[in-house]
Motif scaffolding. Structure first.
Motif, short mmCIF file in Angstrom:
data_model
loop_
_atom_site.label_atom_id
_atom_site.label_comp_id
_atom_site.label_asym_id
_atom_site.label_seq_id
_atom_site.Cartn_x
_atom_site.Cartn_y
_atom_site.Cartn_z
N PRO A 86 0.82 -1.21 0.00
CA PRO A 86 0.00 0.00 0.00
C PRO A 86 0.85 1.26 0.00
CG PRO A 86 0.10 -0.93 2.19
CD PRO A 86 0.83 -1.90 1.29
N LEU A 87 0.18 2.39 -0.10
CA LEU A 87 0.85 3.68 -0.08
C LEU A 87 1.44 3.96 1.30
CD1 LEU A 87 -1.82 5.84 -1.91
CD2 LEU A 87 0.46 5.32 -2.79
N ASP A 88 2.60 4.65 1.31
CA ASP A 88 3.10 5.17 2.56
C ASP A 88 2.32 6.44 2.91
OD1 ASP A 88 4.31 7.45 1.18
OD2 ASP A 88 5.94 6.11 0.61
N GLY A 89 2.52 6.93 4.12
CA GLY A 89 1.74 8.06 4.60
C GLY A 89 1.93 9.32 3.78
N ALA A 92 0.07 8.99 0.50
CA ALA A 92 -1.38 8.90 0.71
C ALA A 92 -2.05 10.26 0.65
CB ALA A 92 -1.67 8.22 2.04
N SER A 99 -9.02 5.39 1.16
CA SER A 99 -8.43 4.81 2.36
C SER A 99 -7.10 4.19 1.98
CB SER A 99 -9.35 3.73 2.93
OG SER A 99 -8.67 2.87 3.81
N ARG A 100 -6.16 4.15 2.91
CA ARG A 100 -4.88 3.50 2.62
C ARG A 100 -5.03 2.00 2.41
NH1 ARG A 100 -0.14 5.07 6.55
NH2 ARG A 100 0.88 3.57 5.18
N THR A 105 -6.48 3.73 -6.70
CA THR A 105 -6.98 5.08 -6.55
C THR A 105 -8.42 5.12 -7.08
OG1 THR A 105 -6.06 5.70 -8.70
CG2 THR A 105 -4.71 6.13 -6.76
#
Length: 397
Positions: A86-89, A92, A99-100, A105
């Protein structure tokens, strides 16, 4: 040492290949760029598959099947599919996720999947998941009866920080510091185009997106949207295509908008009337702002005040405001060859081949001087192979 486009393009797509399993789904595709773009991007994968079909038809199909594997049950396929992790913060904040935990997307890219399938695999009408994808697009993005699609953010067009969007989203336009506020606002509205339009916020009927949409609809043997695109976006007085919009932050007439390359994108449509196509070639492509640069085709005409290749504090977002794209040159070359202007298409291919031989497959190229910009080892730039060794496009019913 002689530069062999086919060998170099194949090596890049192979080096960028990723395969594995994630969340119970199998993926196999080429990342756009190993360092800068580590996931799957929708229209990049369509371009990758078109090139890969030349040496690996099974892999080309697998790349497009991977997009379909990510699809929601209702047919939605996102702009970016986050295979593997998943995406890092930090990302994001900048990516269009609800939502992460999301696999994708929640925004779109130019919907080239059916057209790419026709190039690389066969008849897209035999794949029901593609029909479901188109049904989602018609339901959620065709906001008016003419069937054309509407966008909720600049990056849905694939042109991201193009200056043509500045008057639409104002200080929230992509490439400007407040762009995350546009993402946050659209997130609150569920990235739902109808809710966003109903709230009075900008939505855009964008030219390049609808060229891809029309090509894909025709690949599915659905009625052509070329007439609708002409009716809505063709400015016969100026001889240009220009986006339509609602709720623009600074409404601007077409005559006052930047001269961007996408006005030439309809040349790729097989049923664009010859009179319109010839005007685009004569009055836009051969005009100094597009014909003069060392590297075809600049994102913004060189003689337009909005043109810029300068690096700025917001980094590569500036690259949509001037430098040349290989995929845009390929779209235009399809139209040139349809008009019988093969020598002109060959000249574009030769100029780009010389630049890539020197600079490698880069995301963009500075239009005047020809140095590489943006990401390295960039997948869609392997479309150079299609430019130097052209193949007939698929027949669209």
């Amino acid at each position: 040492m002689t530069f062999d486009v086919a060998v170099a393009a194949r090596a890049l797509l192979e080096d960028n290949w990723r395969e594995g399993d994630y969340r119970g789904r199998h993926y196999a595709f080429s990342v756009p760029s190993p360092r800068s773009y580590p996931w799957q991007w929708y229209w990049d994968s369509c371009f990758h598959a078109i090139v890969r079909r030349r040496f690996d038809p099974a892999g080309a199909r697998a790349e497009l099947e991977t997009l379909l594997a990510a699809a929601d049950l209702d047919g939605f396929i996102g702009h970016t599919v986050l295979w593997g992790h998943p995406l890092d913060g930090q990302r994001a904040i900048r990516y269009n996720i609800a939502s992460r935990a999301d696999l994708m997307t929640r925004t779109i890219q130019p919907p080239l999947l059916a057209w790419a399938w026709a190039w690389a695999v066969g008849d897209p009408a035999r794949e029901p998941r593609i029909a479901a994808h188109h049904a989602w697009l018609r339901e959620h993005r065709a906001l008016e009866d003419d069937g054309l699609l509407w966008l909720i953010q600049p990056d849905e067009s694939g042109m991201d920080a193009s200056p043509k969007f500045d008057h639409v989203w104002g200080r929230l336009a992509q490439g400007l510091p407040l762009f995350p506020m546009l993402i946050a606002r659209n997130r609150r509205l569920g990235f739902d185009a109808r809710r966003i339009a109903a709230a009075g916020y900008p939505v855009v009927c964008e030219v390049l997106t609808n060229v891809g949409w029309s090509l894909s609809e025709q690949a599915l043997r659905r009625p052509s949207l070329t007439g609708a695109l002409i009716e809505r976006c063709w400015d016969a007085r100026r001889g240009r295509f220009a986006d339509d919009m609602r709720g623009a932050a600074r409404p601007t007439p077409p005559a006052d908008r930047p001269a961007t390359w996408d006005t030439l994108a309809p040349l790729a449509l097989p049923d664009l009337p010859d009179a319109i196509a010839q005007r685009l070639v004569d009055e836009v492509l051969r005009a100094p702002g597009f014909a003069a640069p060392a590297v075809p085709l600049p994102a913004v005409a060189l003689d337009d005040p909005a043109h810029s290749s300068r690096e700025t504090w917001w980094g590569r977002h500036r690259h949509w405001r001037g430098p040349s794209w290989i995929n845009s040159a390929w779209f235009v070359s399809l139209g040139l060859r349809r008009l019988g202007l093969d020598a002109e298409a060959d000249a574009i291919a030769a100029r780009l081949e010389a630049v890539v031989a020197r600079e490698g497959f880069r995301e963009y190229y500075e239009a005047r001087l020809g140095y590489g910009m943006g990401a390295h080892d960039f997948g869609w730039s392997t479309l150079l192979w299609e430019l130097v060794d052209p193949a007939a496009p698929p027949t669209l019913a």
